[in-house]
Design an enzyme around this catalytic site. Structure first.
Site, PDB file in Angstrom:
ATOM      1  N   ARG A  53       6.941  20.330  19.913  1.00  0.00           N
ATOM      2  CA  ARG A  53       5.806  19.690  20.580  1.00  0.00           C
ATOM      3  C   ARG A  53       5.890  19.710  22.099  1.00  0.00           C
ATOM      4  O   ARG A  53       4.933  20.099  22.787  1.00  0.00           O
ATOM      5  CB  ARG A  53       5.689  18.211  20.154  1.00  0.00           C
ATOM      6  CG  ARG A  53       5.003  17.994  18.837  1.00  0.00           C
ATOM      7  CD  ARG A  53       5.611  16.804  18.143  1.00  0.00           C
ATOM      8  NE  ARG A  53       6.915  17.203  17.706  1.00  0.00           N
ATOM      9  CZ  ARG A  53       7.139  17.848  16.560  1.00  0.00           C
ATOM     10  NH1 ARG A  53       6.158  18.055  15.732  1.00  0.00           N
ATOM     11  NH2 ARG A  53       8.361  18.244  16.228  1.00  0.00           N
ATOM     12  N   THR A  54       7.013  19.267  22.637  1.00  0.00           N
ATOM     13  CA  THR A  54       7.090  19.098  24.094  1.00  0.00           C
ATOM     14  C   THR A  54       6.972  20.447  24.782  1.00  0.00           C
ATOM     15  O   THR A  54       6.192  20.614  25.729  1.00  0.00           O
ATOM     16  CB  THR A  54       8.413  18.396  24.472  1.00  0.00           C
ATOM     17  OG1 THR A  54       8.549  17.237  23.638  1.00  0.00           O
ATOM     18  CG2 THR A  54       8.420  17.989  25.927  1.00  0.00           C
ATOM     19  N   LYS A  82      27.452  32.253  30.019  1.00  0.00           N
ATOM     20  CA  LYS A  82      28.514  32.841  30.859  1.00  0.00           C
ATOM     21  C   LYS A  82      29.232  31.769  31.670  1.00  0.00           C
ATOM     22  O   LYS A  82      30.066  32.073  32.509  1.00  0.00           O
ATOM     23  CB  LYS A  82      27.911  33.874  31.811  1.00  0.00           C
ATOM     24  CG  LYS A  82      27.190  35.020  31.124  1.00  0.00           C
ATOM     25  CD  LYS A  82      26.491  35.896  32.168  1.00  0.00           C
ATOM     26  CE  LYS A  82      25.429  36.765  31.525  1.00  0.00           C
ATOM     27  NZ  LYS A  82      24.488  37.294  32.529  1.00  0.00           N
ATOM     28  N   ARG A 103      14.710  19.900  29.222  1.00  0.00           N
ATOM     29  CA  ARG A 103      15.302  19.079  28.155  1.00  0.00           C
ATOM     30  C   ARG A 103      16.770  19.455  28.024  1.00  0.00           C
ATOM     31  O   ARG A 103      17.110  20.643  28.037  1.00  0.00           O
ATOM     32  CB  ARG A 103      14.593  19.308  26.819  1.00  0.00           C
ATOM     33  CG  ARG A 103      15.317  18.633  25.652  1.00  0.00           C
ATOM     34  CD  ARG A 103      14.543  18.693  24.375  1.00  0.00           C
ATOM     35  NE  ARG A 103      13.377  17.828  24.432  1.00  0.00           N
ATOM     36  CZ  ARG A 103      12.568  17.600  23.404  1.00  0.00           C
ATOM     37  NH1 ARG A 103      12.803  18.187  22.235  1.00  0.00           N
ATOM     38  NH2 ARG A 103      11.533  16.798  23.515  1.00  0.00           N
ATOM     39  N   HIS A 131      12.459   9.854  27.637  1.00  0.00           N
ATOM     40  CA  HIS A 131      11.494  10.934  27.350  1.00  0.00           C
ATOM     41  C   HIS A 131      10.148  10.446  27.899  1.00  0.00           C
ATOM     42  O   HIS A 131       9.230  10.112  27.151  1.00  0.00           O
ATOM     43  CB  HIS A 131      11.437  11.178  25.846  1.00  0.00           C
ATOM     44  CG  HIS A 131      10.746  12.439  25.417  1.00  0.00           C
ATOM     45  ND1 HIS A 131       9.999  13.230  26.267  1.00  0.00           N
ATOM     46  CD2 HIS A 131      10.699  13.041  24.190  1.00  0.00           C
ATOM     47  CE1 HIS A 131       9.522  14.262  25.588  1.00  0.00           C
ATOM     48  NE2 HIS A 131       9.928  14.173  24.322  1.00  0.00           N
TER      49      HIS A 131
HETATM   50  N1   CP Z   1       8.248  14.402  20.158  1.00  0.00           N
HETATM   51  C1   CP Z   1       9.035  15.424  20.589  1.00  0.00           C
HETATM   52  O1   CP Z   1       9.710  15.352  21.637  1.00  0.00           O
HETATM   53  O2   CP Z   1       8.990  16.523  19.778  1.00  0.00           O
HETATM   54  P1   CP Z   1       9.786  17.883  20.019  1.00  0.00           P
HETATM   55  O3   CP Z   1      11.268  17.559  19.881  1.00  0.00           O
HETATM   56  O4   CP Z   1       9.303  18.835  18.973  1.00  0.00           O
HETATM   57  O5   CP Z   1       9.506  18.345  21.420  1.00  0.00           O
END
Ligand code: CP
Length: 304
Positions: A53-54, A82, A103, A131
């Site tokens: 999603r993100t 590396k 992320r 998040h």
């Molecule tokens: N909700 C969320 O962060 O989903 P993903 O891990 O798929 O990005």
């Protein structure tokens, strides 16, 4: 106050949040109006952990604003393999893009990386930390579905490792929501998060049983037990499968209860809930596009 980076929901004021949600609503109503707005701009995406999603909604958001992305690709195909440090990686990639989305599995990594770059860096999840952009789309969904007036929210599941919970709980405090945290004893909110919420004046209670609060809730935010963050697999097995809901569970809830989940789900929401009027989690995931369009627009224009 201008935000150089988006690292934690703790740093987002109510005015910041409302400006993103208002802009997202404008964009959702007329996406064509912004189709060329960031023509030629590039977003650098660095995902050191899996995401559907993100990553995809940031990509869609940037493209729908007329821009594009440059993606690091899978970690094992990058020079991280590396031995390149995170600081060096982001210092290099900032030269390829107008903003970065990152992320990473380590809590605190987004804050650390942001200290090495001049372009805006957006935290797309740092381990069990924060998040914040998930929180913005969660709040957009809550505002559309339930509103913020006299709001009572239940947050259930893995409150220890769930970064979406840590961000959302902070943001809900700025909207004076009553918050009920429901989890097994071993997955309660971390002490540091509880302390920060108390300091921020949160109205909150903790429970081990959903039945204690279900009938008072306007929103039930369910989360996955984060198997990947448990240091001990036996500890995960002790709590796996606890705190599941199905359509029968929700018979005790208000008719207009909104059920949300950041997704992905495993088994914590039974498929029969999908067919009820309570389910809002797929709409919630779709809201990621206009909300991230709004955030990128405000950041790239220097208006947040
Ligand atoms: N909700 C969320 O962060 O989903 P993903 O891990 O798929 O990005």
């Amino acid at each position: 106050m201008p935000q150089d980076h988006i690292i934690s929901a703790k740093h987002l004021s109510r005015a910041d949040i409302e400006s993103v949600l208002d802009r997202a609503a404008e964009i959702a109503a007329d996406p064509d109006a912004v189709a060329d707005r960031h023509d030629g701009k590039l977003l650098g995406t660095l995902f050191f952990e899996p995401s559907t999603r993100t990553k995809m909604s940031f990509t869609a958001a940037m493209k729908r604003l007329g821009g594009d992305i440059v993606d690091m690709g899978p970690v094992d195909q990058s020079s991280v393999k590396k031995g390149e440090s995170l600081a060096d990686t982001v210092r290099v990639v900032e030269g390829y893009a107008d903003a970065l989305v990152m992320r990473h599995p380590l809590e605190g990594s987004a804050k650390m990386a942001s200290e090495f770059v001049d372009v805006p860096l957006i935290n797309a999840g740092d381990g069990a930390g924060q998040h914040p952009t998930q929180t913005l789309l969660d709040l957009y969904t809550i505002r559309e579905s339930a509103g913020f007036d006299d709001l009572t929210v239940g947050i259930m599941g893995d409150l220890k490792y769930g970064r979406t919970v840590h961000s959302l709980a902070h943001a809900l405090t700025t909207f004076d929501a009553q918050q009920h945290f429901v989890s097994p004893e071993s997955l309660k909110l971390p002490r540091g998060v509880r302390y920060d919420l108390h300091e921020a004046g949160a109205s909150m209670r903790e429970h081990t049983d959903l039945d204690e609060v279900l009938d008072s809730l306007d929103v039930l935010y369910v989360t996955r037990i984060q198997a990947e963050r448990f240091p001990d697999e036996d500890e995960y097995r002790k709590v796996a499968g606890e705190y599941q809901i199905d359509a029968e569970t929700l018979e005790a809830a208000k008719d207009d209860l909104v059920v949300m989940h950041p997704l992905p789900r495993v088994d914590e929401i039974a498929p029969d809930v999908d067919e009820t009027d309570h389910a809002r989690y797929f709409e919630q995931a779709h809201n990621g596009v206009p909300v991230r369009m709004a955030l990128l627009d405000l950041i790239l224009e220097g208006n947040l």
